[in-house]
Design an enzyme around this catalytic site. Structure first.
Site, mmCIF file in Angstrom:
data_model
loop_
_atom_site.group_PDB
_atom_site.id
_atom_site.type_symbol
_atom_site.label_atom_id
_atom_site.label_comp_id
_atom_site.label_asym_id
_atom_site.label_seq_id
_atom_site.Cartn_x
_atom_site.Cartn_y
_atom_site.Cartn_z
ATOM 1 N N LYS A 217 0.845 -1.190 0.000
ATOM 2 C CA LYS A 217 0.000 0.000 0.000
ATOM 3 C C LYS A 217 0.881 1.240 0.000
ATOM 4 O O LYS A 217 1.508 1.580 1.009
ATOM 5 C CB LYS A 217 -0.943 0.056 1.202
ATOM 6 C CG LYS A 217 -2.058 1.105 0.995
ATOM 7 C CD LYS A 217 -2.645 1.628 2.269
ATOM 8 C CE LYS A 217 -1.894 2.788 2.847
ATOM 9 N NZ LYS A 217 -1.955 4.024 2.015
ATOM 10 N N GLU A 290 10.399 0.963 10.177
ATOM 11 C CA GLU A 290 11.409 2.000 9.935
ATOM 12 C C GLU A 290 10.686 3.321 10.089
ATOM 13 O O GLU A 290 9.919 3.737 9.225
ATOM 14 C CB GLU A 290 12.015 1.845 8.534
ATOM 15 C CG GLU A 290 13.370 2.526 8.383
ATOM 16 C CD GLU A 290 13.282 3.982 7.965
ATOM 17 O OE1 GLU A 290 13.244 4.847 8.876
ATOM 18 O OE2 GLU A 290 13.252 4.265 6.774
ATOM 19 N N CYS A 324 14.340 10.784 6.334
ATOM 20 C CA CYS A 324 14.446 10.418 7.743
ATOM 21 C C CYS A 324 15.878 10.453 8.255
ATOM 22 O O CYS A 324 16.096 10.470 9.468
ATOM 23 C CB CYS A 324 13.826 9.040 7.979
ATOM 24 S SG CYS A 324 14.493 7.747 6.930
ATOM 25 N N GLU A 420 10.800 15.522 14.479
ATOM 26 C CA GLU A 420 11.322 15.247 13.154
ATOM 27 C C GLU A 420 10.798 16.333 12.219
ATOM 28 O O GLU A 420 9.594 16.454 12.003
ATOM 29 C CB GLU A 420 10.878 13.875 12.665
ATOM 30 C CG GLU A 420 11.457 13.527 11.304
ATOM 31 C CD GLU A 420 11.022 12.150 10.810
ATOM 32 O OE1 GLU A 420 11.815 11.492 10.126
ATOM 33 O OE2 GLU A 420 9.882 11.748 11.121
#
Length: 514
Positions: A217, A290, A324, A420
């Site tokens: 997906k 992750e 990331c 983040e």
């Protein structure tokens, strides 16, 4: 290279022979008849699910609009898949699993190499699909990302034939123990919007190499390259081995909960990982997470500052900082902090965001309106002690463009330090000594990546031991290779992409005693 079903019983499959001279590992000219027909290229407006080897819309007919981040205008639609579509994809993967898992590693290698060749051949179509969804510079995708994507497929094609294993031995009299390493089953894979094709291949390649079947997906905003990947892979895989269902978070929830799924792999936010982990626990599904990053960069006084500025200014804003592992928190020895900050901010001020085909663009827009609002909100909520040295906000133009921004004067407890960022924003903090540098670097919940800039070998060894991250780079940042694992610790998740470690994550061990 190509593969085809045999004419025998359902589920059996064999690979056709490998060509004597494979194409070079670069984009190469091929006859028009070998490419996707021009009228059928992936720049048509409607994407489709790929279930059991067929391209199909959502059973309900529902769709989601796809928005071009460079223009903020719709450019197409994708299926809004519901439980019925997810069930069909999972059933197709379950039915394909016995045949695919019984193929030899050599047969799976041929299939993966064939897919790699297809991606190389269709570079332009993949580029069009990727940049229309993401807005990233077309030239950078074709030069930097696509060759690495192809390499991952080729690496796992070879790795499939080199699984490590223990030798057979007698651990009790009269009995011989053997270990079998087997595929897990149906793997649900959920991928993000920052590197849509790369993250899809990072997930799909090891799962297929190990003999699993997949329901992928992609992100609801960037499904185009994943659906094209499925179309190209269909020439080399039996039906049902690789399925793609497009949709939103509810689609992902239905996929994670499906009883045929035995492993869930996701690249996404910490919030998404926590939700998926809770849902997967109900059926004891294996997890591969992750998640977010917040990479610290430790620049010591003895570092080559010119080299550090050159590399970090490029890497921090690549892909508009939507990475990331992006070097978002630069920690600099106090004695060289002001000099580094001035040079770094000057370089950042020269970087230009632009549209995919703008030859002067250093990076593209943010991928969607929500991410632009998130980055803008962090800057709007800056405390009084923080200072925007350069940049500071969106461009006054159509699209989701944001200036390259450098923020100084921040403190460890600030939201912008602990979050983040996932945008073209970098914070710069001073540190007094090595001990404080380690404390600041480890003082956030995430633990994916870090880098150390110094000429001192002993300091490098201390840093590699003390930094709580999945990777530590030295005098460089951000480079990944197919042969080495990529994964994090703490809130950055667990499990590894890439490498033999990543391949083993998609297998399970069985003890056989004779």
């Amino acid at each position: 290279m190509s593969a085809a079903p045999t004419s025998g019983s359902p589920g059996t499959w064999r690979a056709r022979s490998v060509r004597a001279a494979p194409p070079p590992r670069r984009r190469c000219a091929v006859a028009d008849t070998d490419r996707l027909n021009h009228s059928d290229r992936h720049n048509h407006s409607a994407r489709h699910n790929h279930i059991g080897g067929k391209e199909v819309p959502a059973a309900s007919g529902a769709t989601l609009p796809l928005i071009d981040p460079a223009t903020a205008l719709p450019h197409g639609t994708a299926p809004l898949s519901g439980p019925e579509d997810v069930d069909a994809a999972c059933r197709a993967a379950e039915e394909a699993f016995p045949g695919w898992s019984s193929t030899t590693p050599a047969q799976r290698q041929v299939a993966l190499l064939g897919i790699a060749d297809a991606l190389e051949r269709e570079a332009d179509a993949l580029g069009a699909a990727e940049v229309t969804d993401t807005g990233k510079p077309r030239a950078l995708f074709l030069a930097d990302e696509l060759p690495a994507i192809v390499d991952v497929l080729r690496y796992f094609g070879g790795a499939a034939r080199n699984l490590p294993g223990a030798a057979a031995a007698e651990y009790t009299p009269g009995r011989t123990s053997v270990l079998r390493r087997e595929p897990v089953g149906v793997c649900a894979q959920i991928t993000p919007w920052n590197y849509p094709l790369m993250m899809a291949v990072w997930k799909v390649a090891p799962a297929l190499a190990a003999g699993n079947t997949v329901v992928l997906k992609p992100s609801d905003t960037t499904p185009s390259s994943a659906t094209l990947l499925a179309r190209l892979a269909a020439e080399h895989l039996p039906p049902g081995v690789l399925n793609v269902v497009c949709g939103d978070r509810d689609t992902g929830r239905a996929l994670v909960a499906h009883p045929h799924v035995r492993l869930v792999a996701v690249t996404g936010s910490v919030r998404a990982g926590q939700e998926i982990a809770g849902a997967a626990a109900a059926d004891l599904k294996r997890l591969h997470l992750e998640l977010g990053g917040n990479a610290p960069v430790l620049v010591h006084a003895d570092a080559d500052l010119d080299d550090a500025v050159d590399q970090l200014s490029s890497l921090a804003f690549y892909n508009a900082g939507q990475d990331c592992t992006a070097p978002t928190r630069i920690l600099v020895a106090r004695s060289v902090h002001d000099s580094f900050l001035a040079r770094f901010a000057d370089r950042a001020a020269q970087l230009l965001p632009g549209a995919p085909d703008d030859p002067h663009a250093d990076f593209g827009p943010l991928a969607n309106a929500a991410q632009l609002a998130s980055v803008s909100g962090l800057l709007e909520r800056l405390p009084d002690h923080a200072e925007i040295v350069t940049g500071g906000g969106p461009l006054d133009r159509r699209g989701y463009f944001h200036r390259a921004t450098v923020v100084a004067g921040v403190r460890q407890e600030d939201e912008i330090v602990r979050s983040e960022l996932f945008g073209p924003v970098v914070t710069v903090q001073p540190f007094a000594d090595e001990s404080e540098a380690f404390r600041l670097a480890n003082g956030v919940p995430q633990g994916l990546a870090a880098s150390v800039w110094t000429r001192d070998h002993d300091r490098v060894m201390r840093a590699s031991r003390v930094l709580r991250t999945g990777v530590v780079w030295v005098n460089t940042h951000g480079t990944t290779v197919s042969e080495m694992p990529h994964g994090g610790v703490r809130h950055s998740g667990y499990g590894s992409d890439l490498s033999l470690t990543g391949l083993l994550d998609y297998t399970q061990v069985k003890h056989v005693m004779l």
